[in-house]
Design an enzyme around this catalytic site. Structure first.
Site, short mmCIF file in Angstrom:
data_model
loop_
_atom_site.label_atom_id
_atom_site.label_comp_id
_atom_site.label_asym_id
_atom_site.label_seq_id
_atom_site.Cartn_x
_atom_site.Cartn_y
_atom_site.Cartn_z
N ARG A 37 28.33 -41.56 27.48
CA ARG A 37 27.09 -41.81 28.20
C ARG A 37 26.30 -42.90 27.50
O ARG A 37 26.24 -42.93 26.27
CB ARG A 37 26.23 -40.54 28.29
N ASP A 57 32.27 -32.69 14.97
CA ASP A 57 31.75 -31.89 16.09
C ASP A 57 31.35 -30.54 15.53
O ASP A 57 32.18 -29.68 15.29
CB ASP A 57 32.83 -31.72 17.18
N GLU A 91 22.23 -47.90 34.60
CA GLU A 91 23.38 -48.28 35.44
C GLU A 91 22.93 -48.46 36.88
O GLU A 91 22.07 -47.71 37.34
CB GLU A 91 24.45 -47.20 35.36
N HIS A 145 31.56 -48.42 34.15
CA HIS A 145 31.65 -46.95 34.26
C HIS A 145 32.89 -46.54 35.06
O HIS A 145 32.81 -45.90 36.11
CB HIS A 145 30.38 -46.37 34.92
N LEU A 146 34.03 -46.94 34.51
CA LEU A 146 35.31 -46.70 35.20
C LEU A 146 36.09 -45.53 34.63
O LEU A 146 37.19 -45.25 35.09
CB LEU A 146 36.22 -47.95 35.06
N GLY A 147 35.51 -44.86 33.62
CA GLY A 147 36.27 -43.84 32.90
C GLY A 147 36.99 -42.87 33.82
O GLY A 147 38.17 -42.55 33.63
N ALA A 148 36.27 -42.38 34.82
CA ALA A 148 36.84 -41.35 35.68
C ALA A 148 37.48 -41.93 36.93
O ALA A 148 37.99 -41.20 37.77
CB ALA A 148 35.73 -40.39 36.10
N ILE A 177 37.46 -34.40 26.43
CA ILE A 177 37.95 -35.77 26.35
C ILE A 177 38.32 -36.12 24.91
O ILE A 177 39.40 -36.69 24.67
CB ILE A 177 36.91 -36.76 26.93
N ASP A 219 31.89 -48.51 28.35
CA ASP A 219 32.07 -48.20 29.78
C ASP A 219 30.77 -47.70 30.41
O ASP A 219 30.66 -47.65 31.62
CB ASP A 219 33.16 -47.11 29.90
P1 NAD Z 1 32.79 -31.63 26.55
O1 NAD Z 1 31.59 -30.81 26.78
O2 NAD Z 1 34.12 -31.04 26.81
O3 NAD Z 1 32.78 -32.15 25.05
C1 NAD Z 1 31.64 -32.63 24.42
C2 NAD Z 1 31.75 -32.30 22.94
O4 NAD Z 1 30.65 -32.89 22.28
C3 NAD Z 1 31.69 -30.81 22.67
O5 NAD Z 1 32.81 -30.38 21.95
C4 NAD Z 1 30.42 -30.66 21.86
O6 NAD Z 1 30.53 -29.64 20.89
C5 NAD Z 1 30.28 -32.01 21.24
N1 NAD Z 1 28.93 -32.31 20.79
C6 NAD Z 1 27.76 -32.01 21.41
N2 NAD Z 1 26.73 -32.43 20.67
C7 NAD Z 1 27.26 -33.03 19.57
C8 NAD Z 1 26.70 -33.65 18.45
N3 NAD Z 1 25.37 -33.76 18.28
N4 NAD Z 1 27.53 -34.16 17.51
C9 NAD Z 1 28.87 -34.05 17.65
N5 NAD Z 1 29.46 -33.43 18.69
C10 NAD Z 1 28.66 -32.94 19.65
O7 NAD Z 1 32.58 -32.94 27.41
P2 NAD Z 1 33.71 -33.93 27.92
O8 NAD Z 1 34.19 -33.48 29.25
O9 NAD Z 1 34.67 -34.17 26.82
O10 NAD Z 1 32.82 -35.23 28.18
C11 NAD Z 1 32.34 -35.99 27.09
C12 NAD Z 1 31.42 -37.08 27.58
O11 NAD Z 1 32.13 -37.95 28.44
C13 NAD Z 1 30.23 -36.61 28.39
O12 NAD Z 1 29.11 -37.37 28.04
C14 NAD Z 1 30.62 -36.96 29.81
O13 NAD Z 1 29.50 -37.13 30.65
C15 NAD Z 1 31.36 -38.23 29.60
N6 NAD Z 1 32.27 -38.62 30.67
C16 NAD Z 1 32.32 -39.94 30.99
C17 NAD Z 1 33.17 -40.36 31.98
C18 NAD Z 1 33.23 -41.81 32.36
O14 NAD Z 1 33.47 -42.10 33.52
N7 NAD Z 1 33.06 -42.71 31.44
C19 NAD Z 1 33.95 -39.44 32.66
C20 NAD Z 1 33.92 -38.11 32.29
C21 NAD Z 1 33.06 -37.72 31.28
C1 MLT Z 2 31.58 -38.03 34.91
O1 MLT Z 2 30.53 -37.64 34.39
O2 MLT Z 2 32.41 -37.27 35.39
C2 MLT Z 2 31.86 -39.48 34.91
O3 MLT Z 2 30.92 -40.19 34.21
C3 MLT Z 2 32.21 -40.08 36.22
C4 MLT Z 2 31.13 -40.05 37.26
O4 MLT Z 2 30.04 -40.48 37.01
O5 MLT Z 2 31.40 -39.56 38.34
#
Ligand code: NAD
Ligand code: MLT
Length: 554
Positions: free
Chosen positions: A243, A181, A272, A291-294, A162, A267
């Site tokens: 999160r 990162d 929750e 929590h609408l991200g996805a 993301i 979000d």
């Molecule tokens: P990802 O695993 O692809 O990326 C996470 C990144 O965080 C990695 O590159 C990792 O190296 C980095 N990271 C880990 N620990 C770290 C730290 N201490 N400091 C800095 N960087 C660090 O994950 P993603 O698919 O990009 O998802 C990211 C977040 O978004 C997750 O928490 C996921 O649950 C959340 N998410 C939320 C929604 C939503 O609906 N709001 C939807 C999808 C994902």
């Molecule tokens: C995810 O982790 O993919 C998102 O937060 C969306 C969901 O909870 O399904």
């Protein structure tokens, strides 16, 4: 003609919940092997009495799967998570119980990145207030002047899926980019044209917008607290669409109330659904979404289809390439690994059986050596070898690729692995099993498209497929042994599939690797041992199904 039996179709019972997109669920319904029970989201405590019926669970983040629930999931093989975050699942408990956890990490990435920009623009252009004022019949043009993103510095914490999509889109807005990162290589930063901050501190004081895109871990919980918020420039905007808890909520509320921040885009929440009187709800500069991200049609369809395919393949063919609690990065090459997994498991079972027949004590070390083309899956192959060593030794406990390493280590078995260099076959698998100073090495080759072959037992070169039942005989290299063994097996009604006779020196020690169809009579070993010049006999029954396939799950 003899009647041929057809294998009975195995049925898998699935609990599907949390409003998974129908396109994924239909894919499973179309398969006769799946019996689907689709239900609305329920509290986990309501599932305790029924979870034991299911082979798989598929849901989103709304249903929690704590250890207290999983311990009742006696049949459960797979948990499918339609989305990326797995913080609603007790992964340690699932692993211990041999339950694979498979997520769908990529399908909703763009949805989150787009929401971030939607919220950011809404914030800097005061869109929420503008909509509200228009509805109220006002024309507040003068008080709603906003600001632009161009030229602003965006700080991204977590440059994964993301974070990277956010970076790509931020360039289009003419933003400057800096990211922290520590787990991502420099090349990725270069590719995305993002400046690398080597610490969080290096980034905080420079950014106009700070957004976090990390998972929630012990390291990231509270990553942005009061001290970090105080480092930000006055008027900075902070965003959490990752999160709840990565940005401390109480500290954020205090910073917003103090007027130092330009706003917050939130979000996700520590708890929750967020409670009705959550303090952020009362703050004008906090732009909140539930929590609408996805939550886009495309995102939900993608993750539902991805996870349903992965759960289907896991149940039907044991494919675990998408499991977060199984070691290895397999990409698209799971089929290549399937044979290597079988080989590692069976080579280990042969080595353990040989040691047992040599009166060795319990196994204390298992060392795996794999050819370089199998290096990515070495963790999984170690698990397979651990399974081979433990099968038939532990009873009453589920043993599979998910929990075999933990099971072995809990029994004091040290597991080690190395990737071979030099002349070893690139698809070679060699397992050395040690017990109290004695060791046996069994190896083979699992070439793509071929049948796995055992090519080494101890110091002897052999060439047999490890299937159905393997008999390993140690004998003197003298005339007549093969004939006597063949006659004995023939009289016992045991059909020989392959017979490989090997020796080290003429007239010295010899070894025969014989594969036979079906499990022979339990007394066969004693009868083989009674033959002249036969010095040892080990019978390993691999437990293949009648139709030559190993069951996907044990
Ligand atoms: P990802 O695993 O692809 O990326 C996470 C990144 O965080 C990695 O590159 C990792 O190296 C980095 N990271 C880990 N620990 C770290 C730290 N201490 N400091 C800095 N960087 C660090 O994950 P993603 O698919 O990009 O998802 C990211 C977040 O978004 C997750 O928490 C996921 O649950 C959340 N998410 C939320 C929604 C939503 O609906 N709001 C939807 C999808 C994902
Ligand atoms: C995810 O982790 O993919 C998102 O937060 C969306 C969901 O909870 O399904």
């Amino acid at each position: 003609m003899a009647p041929t039996s057809t294998p009975r179709m195995q049925l898998f019972h699935l609990l599907v919940t949390d409003d998974i997109d129908p396109e994924g669920v239909e894919l499973l319904r179309a398969d006769d092997q799946f019996v689907i029970n689709e239900q609305p989201t329920r509290p986990w405590k309501d599932l305790v009495d029924e979870i034991g019926q299911y082979d798989a669970f598929i849901g989103r983040s709304a249903t929690r799967l704590p250890a207290e629930l999983l311990k009742h999931a006696s049949k459960l093989r797979v948990i499918g998570r339609a989305g990326v975050g797995i913080d609603n699942i007790d992964i340690a408990a699932a692993t211990e119980l041999g339950i694979a956890v498979i997520n769908a990490p990529a399908g909703n990435t763009v949805a989150v990145a787009e929401l971030f920009f939607g919220m950011l623009i809404a914030q800097v252009r005061h869109l929420a207030r503008a909509f509200e004022s228009m509805r109220a019949g006002r024309w507040d043009r003068g008080s709603l002047t906003g600001s632009e993103l161009r030229g602003r510095t965006l700080g991204i914490v977590g440059l994964g899926r993301i974070g990277s999509e956010v970076a790509v889109r931020a360039h289009a807005f003419g933003m400057k980019l800096v990211s922290y990162d520590p787990y991502i290589p420099d090349e990725r930063f270069e590719l995305l044209r993002v400046e690398r901050a080597t610490s969080l501190d290096q980034l905080l004081g420079r950014v106009d917008v700070l957004t976090v895109h990390t998972p929630i871990t012990d390291e990231t919980r509270g990553l942005i607290g009061a001290a970090e918020l105080a480092e930000l420039k006055p008027g900075a905007i902070v965003a959490n669409l990752a999160r709840g808890g990565i940005i401390e909520e109480a500290a954020l509320v205090a910073a917003l109330k103090s007027g130092r921040l330009g706003g917050a885009l939130i979000d996700v929440y520590g708890q929750e659904p967020a409670v009705a009187d959550h303090p952020l709800r009362a703050i004008d500069d906090a732009l909140l979404t539930p929590h609408l991200g996805a939550s886009t049609a495309e995102g939900q369809r993608n993750v539902a289809v991805d996870v349903c395919i992965a759960v289907r393949d896991a149940l039907k063919s044991g494919e675990l390439s998408g499991a977060v609690n199984v070691d290895g990065t397999f990409g698209a090459s799971w089929t290549e690994y399937r044979d290597a997994i079988l080989l590692a498991r069976r080579a280990a079972a042969v080595a353990r059986a040989l040691l047992a027949d040599r009166q060795a004590r319990a196994v204390d070390h298992v060392t795996l050596r794999v050819g370089r083309d199998l290096a990515d899956g070495v963790g999984m192959l170690v698990a397979a070898a651990a399974m081979g060593v433990l099968e038939g030794v532990i009873e009453g406990e589920r043993l599979n690729l998910v929990n075999a390493k933990a099971r072995a280590e809990a029994r004091g078995i040290a597991l080690a692995a190395m990737t071979a260099v030099g002349p070893d076959p690139v698809h070679g698998v060699q397992v050395t099993v040690r017990s109290g100073g004695r060791e046996v090495c069994v190896g083979g080759v699992a070439s793509p498209g071929g049948t796995p072959r055992l090519t080494r037992i101890d110091s002897f070169s052999v060439d047999v497929a490890p299937r159905r039942t393997l008999i390993v005989l140690g004998n003197a290299d003298v005339p007549g042994v093969i004939g006597r063994v063949g006659t004995l097996l023939g009289e016992a009604g045991v059909n020989i599939a392959e017979y490989h006779q090997a020796r080290l020196t003429q007239g010295g020690e010899a070894l025969a690797a014989i594969t036979v169809d079906g499990p022979p009579d339990a007394r066969l070993r004693q009868r083989l041992l009674a033959l002249p010049d036969v010095r040892s006999a080990t019978v390993v029954n691999f437990g293949d199904t009648e139709h030559g396939r190993e069951p996907a799950w044990s």
